[in-house]
Write an enzyme that holds these catalytic residues in place. Structure first.
Site, PDB file in Angstrom:
ATOM      1  N   SER A 278       0.845  -1.187   0.000  1.00  0.00           N
ATOM      2  CA  SER A 278       0.000   0.000   0.000  1.00  0.00           C
ATOM      3  C   SER A 278       0.884   1.241   0.000  1.00  0.00           C
ATOM      4  O   SER A 278       1.976   1.237   0.568  1.00  0.00           O
ATOM      5  CB  SER A 278      -0.887  -0.014   1.239  1.00  0.00           C
ATOM      6  OG  SER A 278      -1.284   1.298   1.574  1.00  0.00           O
ATOM      7  N   LYS A 284       0.693  -3.189   4.979  1.00  0.00           N
ATOM      8  CA  LYS A 284      -0.193  -3.958   4.112  1.00  0.00           C
ATOM      9  C   LYS A 284       0.551  -4.885   3.155  1.00  0.00           C
ATOM     10  O   LYS A 284       1.590  -4.578   2.610  1.00  0.00           O
ATOM     11  CB  LYS A 284      -1.059  -3.007   3.277  1.00  0.00           C
ATOM     12  CG  LYS A 284      -2.135  -2.293   4.053  1.00  0.00           C
ATOM     13  CD  LYS A 284      -3.196  -3.214   4.642  1.00  0.00           C
ATOM     14  CE  LYS A 284      -4.043  -3.854   3.586  1.00  0.00           C
ATOM     15  NZ  LYS A 284      -5.141  -3.043   3.127  1.00  0.00           N
ATOM     16  N   GLU A 291      -7.376 -10.664  -6.991  1.00  0.00           N
ATOM     17  CA  GLU A 291      -8.413  -9.629  -7.127  1.00  0.00           C
ATOM     18  C   GLU A 291      -8.565  -9.206  -8.578  1.00  0.00           C
ATOM     19  O   GLU A 291      -9.674  -9.013  -9.087  1.00  0.00           O
ATOM     20  CB  GLU A 291      -8.065  -8.410  -6.267  1.00  0.00           C
ATOM     21  CG  GLU A 291      -8.274  -8.653  -4.773  1.00  0.00           C
ATOM     22  CD  GLU A 291      -7.741  -7.515  -3.915  1.00  0.00           C
ATOM     23  OE1 GLU A 291      -8.093  -7.455  -2.744  1.00  0.00           O
ATOM     24  OE2 GLU A 291      -6.945  -6.693  -4.405  1.00  0.00           O
TER      25      GLU A 291
END
Ligand code: ARG
Length: 459
Positions: A278, A284, A291
């Site tokens: 991130s 993160k 995804e």
């Protein structure tokens, strides 16, 4: 100015906006391989039938071969000055051979030519995709084989249901992908039909040997009806449908990988090389790849619906609307190919958190059905057993215990038929083992199924 394969009938130059709007060269350029291949076969046949001479044919063939090589090497740029790839190849041929090249289009129209090119393209892509599906399946089967001892919760409604082998879960995806491959292969018998010889829509005046062209290009047969042949795109729709189902399967697997790698599940971790970070939250580690596969499924579905809609109101035969078949087809093929490649690598990059998987399978009354089965073996009807086990579960919930933590005395309060041997039925490992039935999650059944899949994949 656009180089056109028509023009004689026109007094005025085409408006530049029309050129821009009408052209397909921007995307059909990738069909140059198929276009040249088809043209070569057509040329050989014209010579065999005495429509052009052998000498003319060999000059045309040599020039077509040259064009192919030049495009491949990047020496011949596919310029936007042409309307489409068919025009580019023909005009370049004429540039090389003079008026001789103008004979190539004898007995042919762009309508049967484009139908041919797209069929050849779909055929090539199907071969590539089925090879990629095989790679994904090989990886799944290998992981299943290497982790045969791993037990996890099986779910319905995303609620823990019964213990299963992780291998069984993974082999479910192998089964889906296997059918996907079969669907693509089945469709080949409809894709692999030669439309050439249909000309614009009515067939040709010339004595064309369609069977010869079909043989030359490796087709299984020739189209039966020239009007159908130039206006049919259901083979593209079938491809898009098959691609959509495949993407749906990849998307479901992606969804599970995303869930499983969440802190809430913590069933797996994906290697750093296959995750991203991130820009603001330093801690993160995100599962962007699955995804994206899940997200890209949408565009493939979109292309299917889009072409269905394009085709639904078209009168016979060719209509320019049909030029809209290509971008969705190409994008779907590219999307499916890259997603399969990524998925194969991605699943190879997973490590399973054995303790978490096992612990999750031990908690949540996953052996409740086994307890009901036990009572049936002891002589109860299944409905009666179901009711009693329901009550035992309620009791266990109150006590904050799992089923195997309830004493025999407590249990006998619900059913006298229960004996000490009940605990064998409340053991997670045993629960899995007892599903010996073909197709079930029992170790032996899964081992057999792995063997069968390895034979099928010839590994
Ligand atoms: N670019 C056209 C297509 O993709 C080729 C066929 C053109 N045929 C015609 N009659 N305008 O559909």
């Amino acid at each position: 100015m656009t180089e056109k394969v028509w023009g004689g009938r026109f007094r005025e130059e085409t408006d530049s906006l029309v050129n821009r709007f009408n052209a397909s060269i921007g995307f059909d350029r990738r069909l140059y391989v198929q276009d040249i291949k088809g043209s070569m076969a057509h040329c050989k046949m014209l010579a065999r039938q005495g429509i052009i001479s052998d000498d003319e044919a060999s000059k045309i063939l040599a020039a077509l071969g040259e064009i192919n090589r030049e495009i491949e090497r990047g020496d011949l740029l596919i310029s936007d000055d042409y309307e489409d790839i068919h025009g580019l190849v023909e005009k370049t041929l004429v540039g090389k051979t003079g008026s001789l090249g103008e004979k190539l289009h004898t007995g042919r129209s762009r309508n049967d030519q484009v139908a041919l090119d797209v069929r050849l393209y779909v055929r090539d892509v199907i071969h590539h995709i089925t090879a990629l599906i095989r790679e994904t399946r090989i990886t799944l089967v290998k992981i299943a084989e290497d982790n045969l001892d791993l037990i996890m919760p099986g779910y319905t409604h995303l609620q823990r249901a019964q213990p299963v082998l992780l291998s069984h879960h993974l082999l479910a995806y192998n089964a889906m992908l296997k059918r996907d491959g079969e669907r693509f292969n089945d469709s080949l018998k409809r894709v692999n039909i030669l439309p050439l010889g249909s000309a614009a829509l009515a067939g040709s005046t010339f004595n064309l040997d369609r069977e010869m062209v079909a043989d030359e290009l490796g087709f299984d047969g020739i189209s039966e009806n020239s009007m159908d042949a130039v206006s049919d795109r259901d083979f593209v729709l079938e491809f898009l449908f098959n691609a959509s189902v495949l993407m749906m399967h990849l998307s479901r697997l992606s969804e599970e990988l995303i869930l499983w790698s969440s802190q809430e599940f913590s069933f797996i971790s994906i290697s750093d090389a296959f995750c991203t970070g991130s820009s603001i939250m330093p801690q993160k580690k995100n599962p962007d790849l699955p995804e994206l596969i899940r997200g890209k499924t949408g565009r493939v579905y979109g292309h299917l619906i889009s072409l269905l809609t394009v085709m639904k109101g078209l009168p016979l035969t060719y209509n320019k609307d049909m030029q809209e078949d290509k971008e969705g087809l190409f994008d779907s093929a590219d999307t499916v190919e890259i997603c399969l490649e990524v998925m194969t690598k991605l699943i190879g990059e997973i490590s399973f958190n054995r303790e978490r998987l096992r612990a999750a399978a031990e908690k949540g009354f996953l052996v409740a059905t086994d307890l009901a089965d036990y009572l049936v073996v002891k002589g109860m009807t299944f409905r009666e057993a179901h009711e009693i086990v329901g009550r035992i579960v309620l009791y266990a919930l109150d006590k904050g215990k799992e089923l195997n933590e309830i004493s025999l005395d407590e249990m006998r309060g619900f059913a006298r038929k229960i004996d000490q041997d009940v605990y064998e039925w409340l053991d997670t490992e045993m629960s899995v083992k007892r599903k010996k039935i073909p197709g079930g999650t029992g170790h032996d059944a899964v081992r057999k199924s792995i063997k069968k899949e390895k034979e099928d994949l010839r590994i």
